[in-house]
Design a protein around this motif. Structure first.
Motif, PDB file in Angstrom:
ATOM      1  N   LYS A  64     -28.707  81.528  26.519  1.00 44.13           N
ATOM      2  CA  LYS A  64     -28.388  82.655  25.650  1.00 44.13           C
ATOM      3  C   LYS A  64     -26.870  82.865  25.598  1.00 44.13           C
ATOM      4  O   LYS A  64     -26.108  81.925  25.769  1.00 44.13           O
ATOM      5  CB  LYS A  64     -29.120  83.899  26.156  1.00 44.13           C
ATOM      6  N   THR A  65     -26.448  84.076  25.336  1.00 47.84           N
ATOM      7  CA  THR A  65     -25.014  84.362  25.280  1.00 47.84           C
ATOM      8  C   THR A  65     -24.475  84.480  26.705  1.00 47.84           C
ATOM      9  O   THR A  65     -25.011  85.240  27.506  1.00 47.84           O
ATOM     10  CB  THR A  65     -24.759  85.672  24.514  1.00 47.84           C
ATOM     11  N   PRO A  66     -23.431  83.739  27.054  1.00 43.16           N
ATOM     12  CA  PRO A  66     -22.996  83.691  28.455  1.00 43.16           C
ATOM     13  C   PRO A  66     -21.950  84.735  28.810  1.00 43.16           C
ATOM     14  O   PRO A  66     -21.181  85.197  27.969  1.00 43.16           O
ATOM     15  CB  PRO A  66     -22.392  82.286  28.564  1.00 43.16           C
ATOM     16  N   PHE A  67     -21.960  85.089  30.096  1.00 39.50           N
ATOM     17  CA  PHE A  67     -20.874  85.878  30.680  1.00 39.50           C
ATOM     18  C   PHE A  67     -20.684  85.379  32.106  1.00 39.50           C
ATOM     19  O   PHE A  67     -21.655  85.223  32.857  1.00 39.50           O
ATOM     20  CB  PHE A  67     -21.202  87.376  30.693  1.00 39.50           C
ATOM     21  N   ALA A  68     -19.453  85.098  32.488  1.00 37.00           N
ATOM     22  CA  ALA A  68     -19.163  84.578  33.825  1.00 37.00           C
ATOM     23  C   ALA A  68     -17.997  85.338  34.435  1.00 37.00           C
ATOM     24  O   ALA A  68     -17.106  85.820  33.729  1.00 37.00           O
ATOM     25  CB  ALA A  68     -18.848  83.083  33.765  1.00 37.00           C
ATOM     26  N   LYS A  69     -18.028  85.437  35.759  1.00 40.49           N
ATOM     27  CA  LYS A  69     -16.969  86.140  36.487  1.00 40.49           C
ATOM     28  C   LYS A  69     -16.567  85.331  37.717  1.00 40.49           C
ATOM     29  O   LYS A  69     -17.414  84.864  38.470  1.00 40.49           O
ATOM     30  CB  LYS A  69     -17.428  87.537  36.898  1.00 40.49           C
ATOM     31  N   HIS A  74     -10.487  90.059  39.698  1.00 42.85           N
ATOM     32  CA  HIS A  74     -11.639  89.576  38.938  1.00 42.85           C
ATOM     33  C   HIS A  74     -11.173  88.960  37.620  1.00 42.85           C
ATOM     34  O   HIS A  74     -10.448  89.590  36.859  1.00 42.85           O
ATOM     35  CB  HIS A  74     -12.603  90.724  38.622  1.00 42.85           C
ATOM     36  N   PHE A  75     -11.629  87.744  37.361  1.00 45.32           N
ATOM     37  CA  PHE A  75     -11.417  87.088  36.073  1.00 45.32           C
ATOM     38  C   PHE A  75     -12.785  86.904  35.421  1.00 45.32           C
ATOM     39  O   PHE A  75     -13.740  86.495  36.078  1.00 45.32           O
ATOM     40  CB  PHE A  75     -10.747  85.731  36.246  1.00 45.32           C
ATOM     41  N   SER A  76     -12.884  87.165  34.123  1.00 43.68           N
ATOM     42  CA  SER A  76     -14.178  87.053  33.456  1.00 43.68           C
ATOM     43  C   SER A  76     -14.007  86.466  32.066  1.00 43.68           C
ATOM     44  O   SER A  76     -12.925  86.536  31.457  1.00 43.68           O
ATOM     45  CB  SER A  76     -14.861  88.424  33.344  1.00 43.68           C
ATOM     46  N   THR A  77     -15.091  85.887  31.557  1.00 47.49           N
ATOM     47  CA  THR A  77     -15.102  85.428  30.175  1.00 47.49           C
ATOM     48  C   THR A  77     -15.282  86.631  29.255  1.00 47.49           C
ATOM     49  O   THR A  77     -15.762  87.682  29.679  1.00 47.49           O
ATOM     50  CB  THR A  77     -16.249  84.426  29.953  1.00 47.49           C
ATOM     51  N   GLU A  87     -14.521  79.070  26.726  1.00 48.51           N
ATOM     52  CA  GLU A  87     -13.392  78.222  27.067  1.00 48.51           C
ATOM     53  C   GLU A  87     -12.315  78.926  27.882  1.00 48.51           C
ATOM     54  O   GLU A  87     -11.461  78.267  28.465  1.00 48.51           O
ATOM     55  CB  GLU A  87     -12.765  77.646  25.793  1.00 48.51           C
ATOM     56  N   ARG A  88     -12.358  80.237  27.996  1.00 43.61           N
ATOM     57  CA  ARG A  88     -11.239  80.921  28.645  1.00 43.61           C
ATOM     58  C   ARG A  88     -11.689  82.124  29.465  1.00 43.61           C
ATOM     59  O   ARG A  88     -12.691  82.764  29.161  1.00 43.61           O
ATOM     60  CB  ARG A  88     -10.219  81.410  27.593  1.00 43.61           C
ATOM     61  N   PHE A  89     -10.899  82.395  30.521  1.00 43.81           N
ATOM     62  CA  PHE A  89     -11.004  83.654  31.234  1.00 43.81           C
ATOM     63  C   PHE A  89     -10.006  84.643  30.643  1.00 43.81           C
ATOM     64  O   PHE A  89      -8.944  84.258  30.136  1.00 43.81           O
ATOM     65  CB  PHE A  89     -10.699  83.468  32.718  1.00 43.81           C
ATOM     66  N   ASP A 149     -11.308  98.142  34.169  1.00 44.31           N
ATOM     67  CA  ASP A 149     -12.494  97.615  33.515  1.00 44.31           C
ATOM     68  C   ASP A 149     -12.443  96.100  33.430  1.00 44.31           C
ATOM     69  O   ASP A 149     -11.399  95.513  33.093  1.00 44.31           O
ATOM     70  CB  ASP A 149     -12.627  98.184  32.104  1.00 44.31           C
ATOM     71  N   VAL A 150     -13.580  95.455  33.706  1.00 44.11           N
ATOM     72  CA  VAL A 150     -13.703  94.020  33.468  1.00 44.11           C
ATOM     73  C   VAL A 150     -13.672  93.748  31.970  1.00 44.11           C
ATOM     74  O   VAL A 150     -13.069  92.789  31.508  1.00 44.11           O
ATOM     75  CB  VAL A 150     -15.008  93.488  34.097  1.00 44.11           C
ATOM     76  N   GLU A 151     -14.327  94.605  31.187  1.00 44.37           N
ATOM     77  CA  GLU A 151     -14.285  94.524  29.729  1.00 44.37           C
ATOM     78  C   GLU A 151     -14.063  95.930  29.184  1.00 44.37           C
ATOM     79  O   GLU A 151     -15.010  96.711  29.038  1.00 44.37           O
ATOM     80  CB  GLU A 151     -15.577  93.930  29.184  1.00 44.37           C
TER      81      GLU A 151
END
Length: 310
Positions: free
Chosen positions: A168-173, A203-206, A250-252, A288-290
């Motif tokens: 599905k739609t991805p999210f990574a941290k 924290h780095f996230s997509t 492709e990016r954090f 906030d992460v996002e």
């Protein structure tokens, strides 16, 4: 922003490792590392309501047999929808440490990679409803009830793409923790080493599929010369959707900062170099992460694995 697997420049990881190893060598301290798996409960994302969040699209021209109208930026009804946010894969965890019994017992640099998935979609107009008049549309061109809308899934599966086993739609941290740890070994249980500590987190996230992100991603692909038919063609042929997903994986993004508190136990006989560890952390997000959807990284995570002391 940088490539997904590039080393974050702000972390200065080599400098931290150099300091730890130099201190360990100069003081005859123990040092080593660990590797394991875990689960991250620090993030949750609410489903969007209705059609979702409106995307800011540039000027779009509507030309039909009955209506010719130029819709100003932000008025054409394009929406981003998200639902079903959940962890997808077991998180990967690793750390390096140096023990300084005469200072704080242990300084530890750890990292953890976690991934989630959710169902993302983009709603876009394909035509004007037959019973809508020019005056009605001109007075309220942003009303989604005036259009025939189509739903385009914004999932990896729909684009034949893959990202760590996610369909599905991805999210990574990816987060890094620098911790100061105190240890206690009960006199009657020399194999058991209890730990507690605290430290700083990065924290780095997509990116998340938000209206702001989609608007930025397609900013140079939709302009004042775009009409409703060409907008439909770009979405229906999945060109825009694939481009948006490629931007996600492709990016954090820029880092979010936080604190953490940890507690755990390591089981290792005194003469053995290896042992088993079990730890929990409470993460406190200071940013906030996002920010676009108020996605914060506050909550618990749990890790377990093997520790080796050199």
């Amino acid at each position: 922003m940088g490539p997904l697997f590039a080393k974050p420049s702000s972390m200065k990881t080599p400098t931290i490792l150099t300091i730890l190893l130099a201190l360990a060598a100069s003081t005859a301290a123990d040092f080593g590392g660990g590797i394991g798996v875990g689960r991250d409960w620090t993030l949750s994302m609410d489903d969007t309501r209705g059609l979702g969040d409106r995307v800011l699209i540039d000027t779009v021209r509507i030309t039909t047999d009955r209506i010719q109208l130029t819709v100003l930026p932000g008025e054409i009804p394009v929406f981003v929808q998200r639902s079903g946010f959940r962890p997808k894969v077991v998180a990967l965890h690793a750390y390096l440490f140096a023990d300084f019994p005469w200072v704080i017992d242990r300084i530890q640099l750890s990292s953890m990679f976690s991934a989630w998935e959710y169902t993302g979609a983009i709603w876009y107009p394909i035509d004007v409803q037959n019973d809508v008049t020019f005056n009605e549309l001109a007075s309220n061109p942003g009303n989604p009830d005036f259009y025939e809308l189509a739903r385009q899934p914004a999932t990896l599966e729909s684009q034949n793409m893959r990202f760590f086993g996610i369909d599905k739609t991805p999210f990574a941290k990816l987060h890094f923790d620098l911790s100061g740890i105190k240890s206690y070994t009960p006199p009657s249980f020399q194999n058991v080493h209890m730990q507690g500590g605290a430290g700083f987190s990065l924290h780095f996230s997509t990116p998340v599929l938000t209206n702001e992100f989609v608007s930025d991603a397609i900013e140079n692909r939709v302009d004042g010369s775009t009409n409703l038919d060409s907008l439909e063609q770009q979405f229906s042929e999945q060109e825009l959707t694939r481009y948006v997903l490629e931007r996600i994986v492709e990016r954090f993004q820029h880092p979010a900062f936080g604190l953490h508190f940890l507690a755990g136990v390591t089981i290792r006989p005194p003469s053995w170099p290896a042992g088993l560890f079990l730890r929990t952390k409470f993460m406190v997000s200071l940013s906030d992460v996002e920010p676009a959807i108020d996605l914060r990284g506050t909550g618990f995570l749990l890790t377990t694995g093997i520790e080796i002391s050199l």
